[in-house]
Enzyme design. Structure first.
Site, short mmCIF file in Angstrom:
data_model
loop_
_atom_site.label_atom_id
_atom_site.label_comp_id
_atom_site.label_asym_id
_atom_site.label_seq_id
_atom_site.Cartn_x
_atom_site.Cartn_y
_atom_site.Cartn_z
N TYR A 64 44.63 47.54 34.25
CA TYR A 64 44.11 47.43 32.88
C TYR A 64 42.80 48.23 32.71
CZ TYR A 64 42.00 45.20 28.79
OH TYR A 64 41.39 44.96 27.59
N ILE A 65 41.86 48.00 33.64
CA ILE A 65 40.58 48.70 33.54
C ILE A 65 40.60 50.01 34.32
CG2 ILE A 65 38.14 48.57 34.22
CD1 ILE A 65 38.36 45.58 33.75
N ARG A 72 49.93 52.73 45.21
CA ARG A 72 50.92 52.21 46.17
C ARG A 72 52.22 52.99 46.08
NH1 ARG A 72 51.10 45.84 45.60
NH2 ARG A 72 51.05 46.16 43.36
N ASP A 92 58.96 52.24 36.80
CA ASP A 92 58.46 51.82 35.48
C ASP A 92 58.00 53.06 34.70
OD1 ASP A 92 57.02 50.89 33.34
OD2 ASP A 92 55.53 49.79 34.51
N SER A 140 35.26 45.31 42.49
CA SER A 140 35.93 44.94 41.25
C SER A 140 35.18 43.77 40.61
CB SER A 140 37.39 44.56 41.52
OG SER A 140 38.07 44.38 40.31
N LYS A 171 34.23 36.56 43.59
CA LYS A 171 33.45 37.79 43.35
C LYS A 171 32.07 37.68 44.01
CE LYS A 171 35.66 39.60 39.20
NZ LYS A 171 35.53 40.06 37.82
N ASN A 191 30.37 41.77 31.03
CA ASN A 191 30.72 40.58 30.24
C ASN A 191 32.16 40.64 29.73
OD1 ASN A 191 28.20 39.36 30.68
ND2 ASN A 191 27.31 40.76 29.19
N PHE A 199 35.45 41.33 27.64
CA PHE A 199 35.91 42.39 26.73
C PHE A 199 36.57 41.72 25.53
CE2 PHE A 199 36.84 44.93 30.81
CZ PHE A 199 35.51 45.27 30.93
N1 LIG Z 1 35.35 41.54 31.36
C1 LIG Z 1 36.59 41.32 31.01
O1 LIG Z 1 36.87 40.88 29.88
C2 LIG Z 1 37.70 41.64 31.98
C3 LIG Z 1 39.03 41.70 31.53
C4 LIG Z 1 40.02 42.01 32.46
C5 LIG Z 1 39.71 42.26 33.79
N2 LIG Z 1 38.41 42.19 34.20
C6 LIG Z 1 38.05 42.43 35.60
O2 LIG Z 1 38.39 43.78 35.90
C7 LIG Z 1 38.83 43.89 37.24
C8 LIG Z 1 40.20 44.55 37.25
O3 LIG Z 1 41.14 43.72 36.59
P1 LIG Z 1 42.43 44.30 35.85
O4 LIG Z 1 42.91 43.22 34.92
O5 LIG Z 1 42.12 45.65 35.30
O6 LIG Z 1 43.46 44.42 37.07
P2 LIG Z 1 45.02 44.69 37.00
O7 LIG Z 1 45.44 45.20 35.65
O8 LIG Z 1 45.72 43.49 37.56
O9 LIG Z 1 45.20 45.90 38.00
C9 LIG Z 1 45.25 45.71 39.37
C10 LIG Z 1 45.29 47.07 40.06
O10 LIG Z 1 45.25 46.83 41.48
C11 LIG Z 1 46.32 47.53 42.06
N3 LIG Z 1 46.79 46.85 43.27
C12 LIG Z 1 47.41 45.65 43.33
N4 LIG Z 1 47.74 45.37 44.61
C13 LIG Z 1 47.33 46.42 45.35
C14 LIG Z 1 47.40 46.75 46.72
N5 LIG Z 1 47.98 45.92 47.60
N6 LIG Z 1 46.90 47.93 47.15
C15 LIG Z 1 46.32 48.78 46.26
N7 LIG Z 1 46.22 48.55 44.94
C16 LIG Z 1 46.73 47.38 44.49
C17 LIG Z 1 47.41 47.58 41.01
O11 LIG Z 1 48.30 48.62 41.34
P3 LIG Z 1 49.89 48.58 41.04
O12 LIG Z 1 50.07 49.43 39.82
O13 LIG Z 1 50.49 49.19 42.26
O14 LIG Z 1 50.29 47.15 40.84
C18 LIG Z 1 46.57 47.86 39.78
O15 LIG Z 1 46.25 49.22 39.70
C19 LIG Z 1 38.82 42.46 37.80
O16 LIG Z 1 37.65 42.26 38.57
C20 LIG Z 1 38.82 41.59 36.57
O17 LIG Z 1 38.19 40.32 36.78
C21 LIG Z 1 37.41 41.91 33.32
#
Ligand SMILES: NC(=O)c1ccc[n+]([C@@H]2O[C@H](COP(=O)([O-])OP(=O)(O)OC[C@H]3O[C@@H](n4cnc5c(N)ncnc54)[C@H](OP(=O)(O)O)[C@@H]3O)[C@@H](O)[C@H]2O)c1
Length: 189
Positions: free
Chosen positions: A16-17, A37, A43, A112, A134, A154, A156
């Protein structure tokens, strides 16, 4: 050399980020590497994202958080590591820390985070447990003496507002809304 752009590896670039950070890195002129990976995902949306990365000059590096050799190899090519792995992989960033230590060349690590400042907030569940993980990763980075930057951005609005912050809801809740605390706590987005 003065003005030389640091080389950046993003772990979690398809997330997502991660996709925004990867695009911003390459747009800013940094030699940008994305650990992925699956370099040929079935997809269509993910395949298009990787095509876009390729077209913009991102170097795709095949690897996995759970494959130590692949992490070290990818990390040795760069100066800066940005982790944008998701919720389920947060605790296992200890693997990135171990690989950074072994590679020995990293000038800056961004774990992260991209959320609340977990050392200063007083969250209730379900956020409390995630924030604790974290914080543990922060302590592990400090203990290893790795130079780091924590990005506390903070909540989003685009992520939480459409569901009014309801965990697990994809859209606007129509029946009920859970309000945490006594209802008087202010939120910041
Ligand atoms: N402030 C806010 O409002 C907010 C909102 C959302 C997230 N966040 C934070 O932002 C950070 C990222 O979250 P997100 O929601 O963007 O994450 P996400 O969409 O779940 O993305 C996870 C990423 O990690 C990769 N991944 C998963 N397993 C892996 C592995 N074994 N080896 C290598 N890569 C792997 C995934 O790749 P694949 O494509 O291969 O699965 C994907 O690129 C987190 O710390 C979260 O707490 C903050």
């Amino acid at each position: 050399m003065a003005g030389e752009k640091s080389k950046i590896l993003i772990i979690g670039s398809t997330g997502y980020i991660g996709k925004f950070i990867t695009a911003a890195s390459v747009r800013s002129g940094h030699p940008t590497f994305a650990l992925v990976r699956d370099t040929a995902p079935s997809d269509p949306a993910k395949a298009k994202l990787l095509d876009d990365f390729n077209a913009s000059g991102v170097t795709l590096v095949q690897g996995d958080l759970y494959d130590h050799g692949s992490l070290v190899k990818a990390i040795k090519q760069v100066d800066v590591v940005i982790s944008t792995v998701g919720f389920l992989q947060l605790a296992d960033q200890t693997r990135i820390i171990a690989a950074i230590k072994e590679a020995g060349n990293v000038k800056r690590f961004f774990p992260s985070e991209f959320g609340n400042d977990v050392d200063r907030g007083h969250a209730v569940e379900p956020a409390k447990s995630t924030f604790a993980i974290k914080a543990q990763i922060r302590r592990a980075i400090e203990a290893e003496g790795i130079p780091y930057i924590i990005v506390s951005s903070n909540f989003f609005a685009g992520y939480f507002l459409p569901s009014l912050g309801q965990a697990g809801e994809a859209g606007l809740p129509t029946d009920k809304v859970v309000i945490l605390g006594d209802g008087n706590t202010k939120a910041y987005i």
